[in-house]
Design a protein around this motif. Sequence first.
Motif, PDB file in Angstrom:
ATOM      1  N   SER A   1     -37.614  -7.276 -11.012  1.00 16.53           N
ATOM      2  CA  SER A   1     -38.983  -6.863 -11.306  1.00 16.53           C
ATOM      3  C   SER A   1     -38.975  -5.867 -12.457  1.00 16.53           C
ATOM      4  O   SER A   1     -38.087  -5.028 -12.557  1.00 16.53           O
ATOM      5  CB  SER A   1     -39.624  -6.229 -10.069  1.00 16.53           C
ATOM      6  N   SER A   2     -39.994  -5.961 -13.305  1.00 20.37           N
ATOM      7  CA  SER A   2     -40.119  -5.033 -14.425  1.00 20.37           C
ATOM      8  C   SER A   2     -40.930  -3.792 -14.044  1.00 20.37           C
ATOM      9  O   SER A   2     -41.147  -2.903 -14.867  1.00 20.37           O
ATOM     10  CB  SER A   2     -40.803  -5.728 -15.615  1.00 20.37           C
ATOM     11  N   VAL A   3     -41.357  -3.718 -12.791  1.00 20.73           N
ATOM     12  CA  VAL A   3     -42.160  -2.587 -12.323  1.00 20.73           C
ATOM     13  C   VAL A   3     -41.282  -1.342 -12.192  1.00 20.73           C
ATOM     14  O   VAL A   3     -40.137  -1.417 -11.741  1.00 20.73           O
ATOM     15  CB  VAL A   3     -42.818  -2.921 -10.968  1.00 20.73           C
ATOM     16  N   THR A   4     -41.797  -0.194 -12.573  1.00 22.45           N
ATOM     17  CA  THR A   4     -41.121   1.085 -12.378  1.00 22.45           C
ATOM     18  C   THR A   4     -41.644   1.718 -11.089  1.00 22.45           C
ATOM     19  O   THR A   4     -42.848   1.915 -10.928  1.00 22.45           O
ATOM     20  CB  THR A   4     -41.395   2.040 -13.554  1.00 22.45           C
ATOM     21  N   PHE A   5     -40.737   2.018 -10.173  1.00 21.77           N
ATOM     22  CA  PHE A   5     -41.135   2.583  -8.890  1.00 21.77           C
ATOM     23  C   PHE A   5     -41.084   4.112  -8.931  1.00 21.77           C
ATOM     24  O   PHE A   5     -40.137   4.701  -9.448  1.00 21.77           O
ATOM     25  CB  PHE A   5     -40.231   2.072  -7.759  1.00 21.77           C
ATOM     26  N   TYR A   6     -42.095   4.730  -8.346  1.00 19.16           N
ATOM     27  CA  TYR A   6     -42.133   6.187  -8.224  1.00 19.16           C
ATOM     28  C   TYR A   6     -41.159   6.640  -7.140  1.00 19.16           C
ATOM     29  O   TYR A   6     -40.819   5.863  -6.230  1.00 19.16           O
ATOM     30  CB  TYR A   6     -43.551   6.643  -7.863  1.00 19.16           C
ATOM     31  N   PRO A   7     -40.678   7.890  -7.214  1.00 16.34           N
ATOM     32  CA  PRO A   7     -39.762   8.384  -6.167  1.00 16.34           C
ATOM     33  C   PRO A   7     -40.341   8.231  -4.768  1.00 16.34           C
ATOM     34  O   PRO A   7     -39.617   7.888  -3.819  1.00 16.34           O
ATOM     35  CB  PRO A   7     -39.579   9.863  -6.542  1.00 16.34           C
ATOM     36  N   GLN A   8     -41.644   8.474  -4.612  1.00 17.05           N
ATOM     37  CA  GLN A   8     -42.272   8.343  -3.284  1.00 17.05           C
ATOM     38  C   GLN A   8     -42.213   6.903  -2.788  1.00 17.05           C
ATOM     39  O   GLN A   8     -42.090   6.650  -1.586  1.00 17.05           O
ATOM     40  CB  GLN A   8     -43.734   8.796  -3.342  1.00 17.05           C
ATOM     41  N   THR A   9     -42.307   5.954  -3.735  1.00 17.15           N
ATOM     42  CA  THR A   9     -42.227   4.538  -3.373  1.00 17.15           C
ATOM     43  C   THR A   9     -40.829   4.192  -2.875  1.00 17.15           C
ATOM     44  O   THR A   9     -40.664   3.494  -1.863  1.00 17.15           O
ATOM     45  CB  THR A   9     -42.591   3.660  -4.580  1.00 17.15           C
ATOM     46  N   LEU A  10     -39.819   4.672  -3.592  1.00 19.27           N
ATOM     47  CA  LEU A  10     -38.438   4.412  -3.186  1.00 19.27           C
ATOM     48  C   LEU A  10     -38.135   5.018  -1.823  1.00 19.27           C
ATOM     49  O   LEU A  10     -37.429   4.415  -1.009  1.00 19.27           O
ATOM     50  CB  LEU A  10     -37.483   4.952  -4.246  1.00 19.27           C
ATOM     51  N   GLU A  11     -38.701   6.204  -1.561  1.00 21.24           N
ATOM     52  CA  GLU A  11     -38.509   6.832  -0.252  1.00 21.24           C
ATOM     53  C   GLU A  11     -39.083   5.946   0.850  1.00 21.24           C
ATOM     54  O   GLU A  11     -38.513   5.848   1.944  1.00 21.24           O
ATOM     55  CB  GLU A  11     -39.183   8.204  -0.219  1.00 21.24           C
ATOM     56  N   ALA A  12     -40.214   5.328   0.572  1.00 23.52           N
ATOM     57  CA  ALA A  12     -40.817   4.424   1.564  1.00 23.52           C
ATOM     58  C   ALA A  12     -39.983   3.163   1.731  1.00 23.52           C
ATOM     59  O   ALA A  12     -39.735   2.706   2.860  1.00 23.52           O
ATOM     60  CB  ALA A  12     -42.243   4.077   1.152  1.00 23.52           C
ATOM     61  N   LEU A  13     -39.537   2.591   0.619  1.00 23.65           N
ATOM     62  CA  LEU A  13     -38.826   1.306   0.672  1.00 23.65           C
ATOM     63  C   LEU A  13     -37.482   1.397   1.387  1.00 23.65           C
ATOM     64  O   LEU A  13     -37.042   0.423   2.016  1.00 23.65           O
ATOM     65  CB  LEU A  13     -38.634   0.753  -0.746  1.00 23.65           C
ATOM     66  N   ILE A  14     -36.808   2.541   1.295  1.00 26.70           N
ATOM     67  CA  ILE A  14     -35.496   2.641   1.953  1.00 26.70           C
ATOM     68  C   ILE A  14     -35.623   2.697   3.470  1.00 26.70           C
ATOM     69  O   ILE A  14     -34.613   2.620   4.183  1.00 26.70           O
ATOM     70  CB  ILE A  14     -34.680   3.848   1.445  1.00 26.70           C
ATOM     71  N   GLN A  15     -36.855   2.803   3.982  1.00 28.35           N
ATOM     72  CA  GLN A  15     -37.063   2.719   5.423  1.00 28.35           C
ATOM     73  C   GLN A  15     -37.057   1.267   5.908  1.00 28.35           C
ATOM     74  O   GLN A  15     -37.089   1.012   7.117  1.00 28.35           O
ATOM     75  CB  GLN A  15     -38.400   3.370   5.809  1.00 28.35           C
ATOM     76  N   GLY A  16     -37.018   0.333   4.969  1.00 25.55           N
ATOM     77  CA  GLY A  16     -36.992  -1.080   5.324  1.00 25.55           C
ATOM     78  C   GLY A  16     -35.645  -1.707   5.008  1.00 25.55           C
ATOM     79  O   GLY A  16     -34.591  -1.093   5.189  1.00 25.55           O
ATOM     80  N   PHE A  17     -35.677  -2.939   4.537  1.00 22.33           N
ATOM     81  CA  PHE A  17     -34.468  -3.697   4.222  1.00 22.33           C
ATOM     82  C   PHE A  17     -34.383  -3.836   2.702  1.00 22.33           C
ATOM     83  O   PHE A  17     -35.320  -4.324   2.067  1.00 22.33           O
ATOM     84  CB  PHE A  17     -34.497  -5.065   4.899  1.00 22.33           C
ATOM     85  N   LEU A  18     -33.273  -3.405   2.131  1.00 22.12           N
ATOM     86  CA  LEU A  18     -33.141  -3.368   0.684  1.00 22.12           C
ATOM     87  C   LEU A  18     -32.867  -4.757   0.118  1.00 22.12           C
ATOM     88  O   LEU A  18     -32.295  -5.622   0.803  1.00 22.12           O
ATOM     89  CB  LEU A  18     -32.036  -2.397   0.289  1.00 22.12           C
ATOM     90  N   PRO A  19     -33.250  -5.010  -1.136  1.00 18.38           N
ATOM     91  CA  PRO A  19     -33.026  -6.326  -1.744  1.00 18.38           C
ATOM     92  C   PRO A  19     -31.540  -6.686  -1.779  1.00 18.38           C
ATOM     93  O   PRO A  19     -30.691  -5.849  -2.101  1.00 18.38           O
ATOM     94  CB  PRO A  19     -33.575  -6.147  -3.168  1.00 18.38           C
ATOM     95  N   VAL A  20     -31.240  -7.906  -1.420  1.00 18.48           N
ATOM     96  CA  VAL A  20     -29.882  -8.454  -1.492  1.00 18.48           C
ATOM     97  C   VAL A  20     -29.993  -9.868  -2.044  1.00 18.48           C
ATOM     98  O   VAL A  20     -31.068 -10.474  -2.009  1.00 18.48           O
ATOM     99  CB  VAL A  20     -29.204  -8.491  -0.099  1.00 18.48           C
ATOM    100  N   PRO A  21     -28.909 -10.424  -2.569  1.00 15.88           N
ATOM    101  CA  PRO A  21     -28.967 -11.813  -3.036  1.00 15.88           C
ATOM    102  C   PRO A  21     -29.335 -12.769  -1.903  1.00 15.88           C
ATOM    103  O   PRO A  21     -28.861 -12.637  -0.780  1.00 15.88           O
ATOM    104  CB  PRO A  21     -27.535 -12.071  -3.539  1.00 15.88           C
TER     105      PRO A  21
END
Length: 401
Positions: free
Chosen positions: A64-84
Amino acid sequence: MVDTLGTHFNPLAEDPYPFYAQARLEQPITFCPELDVWLITRYADIQQVLLQPEVFSSRNTLSSSVTFYPQTLEALIQGFLPVPIVLNSDGEDHRRFRVPLMRAFAPARIRALEPYIRAIANRLIDGFIADTHADIIRQFAYPFSLEVVLQLLGIPSHDIEKTRVWSHDWLTLMSMQLSVNEQVACAHSTVAFQHYIAELMNQRRVSPQDDLISTLLHDSDEASFSENELVIMIQGLILAGHESTTNMIGTGLLLLLEQPERWQNLCLYPAQIPATVEEILRFDAPIQMFARVTTRTATIGDITLPDDASLLLIYGSGNRDAAAFPNPDTFEPKRSSNHHLAFGHGPHYCVGAALARLEGHIAFDVLCQRLPQLRLVPDQTLSHIPTLLFRGYQQLDVAWT
């Protein structure tokens, strides 16, 4: 680097086809500095890339070409991170994902869904036919394709609406540069989506059913998936499985209704529906482009690309290449030979292609039977969804009497 035609590339253009035609003629392989990618626009060159996964890797397909804010990354790490997963893996890893999916999408299994798919189409039309008008995308194409893929996966019907919201939020998160509050909200929604899938997987481990999730969990002799891989793969299947089919149906209806005789002819001769669906897929593909990256120095046509060069294979352009299709800019529902790129080509050819085709055939057949007087509402403003990967209309107003 010298100025290239790719400098003028707008991936979200309402009508990208004039640019594609110019690129095929003048610079069929051209660099886009804004996206830092090489655009591949000719049919033969795209096929060449797709047939050489060892040279042109899929590892960046879901970038993705989207730039994520630090607050967004903090939220996303509570889920499942992208893998192949199947779309962005190569070689043995790709085979590990693909083989179980091919079993899950086996022709007999897809054919068995036909009565259920037809029932969904009729039930949705029942819900609005008395109104004599509808936004056919919001009220038919989108819920139709979403319900089909959720049925295949085994998502309970009472969870369809929240799955729709989660899926939309995830696509928005990955496709658009949002404000910090909007991005964080979509991130929390995405994480909720992932945890829902993980819980559903736990239920299927204990009580398997006749669905794709159970198949992936219990029929994987050749595939040992981690929980993270399964969650990300199922999440991706839900999104890809309904967005592309929604766009195929919406775009197809516009193409057929903007010249009413096309719709009337299809209603009179429904045997032409399969060929018409293929022409819709070629003429304005619901997935316009896919990314690849070179694994070493590679030559396409007369251009030599360095190692680790990013590419965008412009399927929408290849499908309008006169070297592959006579009269490529003419919509011809009766086109006899139609080896389009809408489902890709080679080792990564879409495993869900048979299901998408069946959905298209049934959707247009039922619409022809139930709404033969379908017509476009005049003077409406049409606009495409603002995403790089998918191409389709946000709304399509129709009426009938």
